[in-house]
Design a protein around this motif. Structure first.
Motif, PDB file in Angstrom:
ATOM      1  N   ASN A  91       0.833  -1.218   0.000  1.00  0.00           N
ATOM      2  CA  ASN A  91       0.000   0.000   0.000  1.00  0.00           C
ATOM      3  C   ASN A  91       0.863   1.263   0.000  1.00  0.00           C
ATOM      4  OD1 ASN A  91      -2.475  -1.319  -0.001  1.00  0.00           O
ATOM      5  ND2 ASN A  91      -2.645  -1.357   2.240  1.00  0.00           N
ATOM      6  N   GLU A 133     -10.738  -0.220  -0.275  1.00  0.00           N
ATOM      7  CA  GLU A 133     -10.376  -1.455   0.449  1.00  0.00           C
ATOM      8  C   GLU A 133     -11.434  -2.530   0.204  1.00  0.00           C
ATOM      9  OE1 GLU A 133      -8.823  -0.936   4.474  1.00  0.00           O
ATOM     10  OE2 GLU A 133      -9.996  -2.688   5.123  1.00  0.00           O
ATOM     11  N   ASP A 173      -6.656  -1.628  -1.950  1.00  0.00           N
ATOM     12  CA  ASP A 173      -6.072  -2.439  -0.884  1.00  0.00           C
ATOM     13  C   ASP A 173      -6.916  -3.704  -0.827  1.00  0.00           C
ATOM     14  OD1 ASP A 173      -5.519  -3.781   1.446  1.00  0.00           O
ATOM     15  OD2 ASP A 173      -5.523  -2.002   2.744  1.00  0.00           O
TER      16      ASP A 173
END
Ligand code: TLP
Length: 338
Positions: A62, A136, A169
């Motif tokens: 990340n 995410e 992510d």
């Protein structure tokens, strides 16, 4: 002990240890480790990206994204409860000089295209400009929610209109894939990069992958070196990673176990446990009269481990080293603890 703290706690299988011992290796900083090269090829294919980079951790993946997509001092848009905001030591600020503009996703952590547009900052004399949108999937803090392709695409389209790249992510991307029955290349096809972890539900002892275009990954390789992540004979770590990729199919078992755990615990002693979408179970302990920490204390005395997520929220996570019998045993132990 039934360890439900995280899907990171799995131990490498015998096959993984043997693959590690027998791995062909070379100096990966020279690009000469055949096992790492093979893992990077297969990982790129798995997510439908041009290239991939083997990194030691999801956090490094990340953080590399933060550096390769942005200019120092820009803004990054991220969901308020996302890992990059809550659990990466403000790395975007430390490593890329980024100011994080937090967006409140809905109760599943979904960010809307309207929110992206409203939060976007155009660069001018006074304003830094938005350099990246970070999504995410699955969303850890919201209980492992699997965000559907339509929702991912909608924000990617909006970001693309604004000229903002998107990083996913996807520490647990393949949990989302299993829950949604959407192949990974489709789920991230409109994103510019993705990180996924080999060391969580897939069961590798170490390792994550950063994937994107050839150019982005080449820049990422330099950033990985800067972070001290040039790993030399890393084939011994990549070999278990290759076996971990084979574990994608079995993630559905973890989801079934999580569902069984949640359904059996819901209502026990005042617990409130919504049915999970993937392998993360969030338990609301308010009705038990105990805080998350107190609840975890009595569970630990009975041999069940979890982690506190909030004053009255506990996370239990299912994984490769927990089977349906362990889940039944965990339910009995938690019930007796309460
Ligand atoms: N998550 C860990 C803890 O850090 C909370 C866990 O037990 O869930 N993105 C997401 C969504 C993650 O959940 C994690 C790890 C990471 C990134 C970082 O991966 P690692 O631990 O490999 O740096």
């Amino acid at each position: 002990m039934i360890d439900l703290r995280s899907d990171t706690v799995t131990r490498p299988s015998r096959e993984m240890r043997e693959a590690s011992a027998g791995a062909e290796v070379g100096d990966d900083v020279y690009g000469e480790d055949p096992t790492v090269n093979e893992l990077e090829r297969r990982a790129a294919d798995a997510v439908g990206m041009e290239a991939a980079l083997f990194v030691p951790t999801g956090t490094m993946g990340n953080q590399i994204a933060g550096r390769v997509h942005t200019d120092h001092g820009q803004e990054v848009l991220a969901e308020r409860d996302s890992h990059v905001v809550k659990w990466e030591l403000a790395g975007f600020a430390q490593h890329a000089g980024l100011q994080v503009r937090m967006v409140d996703g809905d109760d599943r952590g979904v960010v809307s295209p309207g929110q992206v547009r409203e939060s976007y900052v155009a660069e001018d004399l006074h304003r830094p400009g938005t350099g990246l949108l970070c999504l995410e999937n699955t969303h850890n803090s919201k209980g492992g929610t699997a965000i559907a392709k339509e929702d991912v695409d909608a924000v990617c389209d909006e970001a693309s209109e604004l000229g903002v790249p998107v990083h996913v992510d996807g520490a647990r991307l393949f949990n989302a894939v299993a829950a949604l029955s959407t192949p990974a290349p489709e789920l991230v096809e409109n994103a510019d990069s993705v990180m996924f972890c080999l060391s969580k539900g897939l069961g590798a002892p170490v390792g994550s992958v950063f994937a994107g275009s050839e150019g982005l990954v080449e820049r990422g390789r330099r950033e990985r070196k800067l972070f001290g992540g040039g790993m030399r004979q890393a084939g011994v770590l990549a070999a278990p990673g290759l076996l971990a990729l084979e574990n994608r199919e079995r993630l559905a078992e973890d989801h079934e176990n999580a569902r069984a755990l949640a359904e059996s615990l819901d209502g026990v002693g005042g617990l409130r446990v919504p049915t999970p979408e993937t392998n993360i179970v969030l338990l609301d302990t308010d009705g038990t009269g105990r805080t998350a920490e107190e609840f975890l204390g009595v569970c630990s005395d009975e041999g069940v481990l979890g982690v506190p997520f909030d004053e009255h929220v506990v996370r239990f996570c299912t994984h490769l080293d927990v089977d349906s019998e362990d889940v039944e045993a965990a339910v009995e132990r938690v019930s007796s603890a309460l």
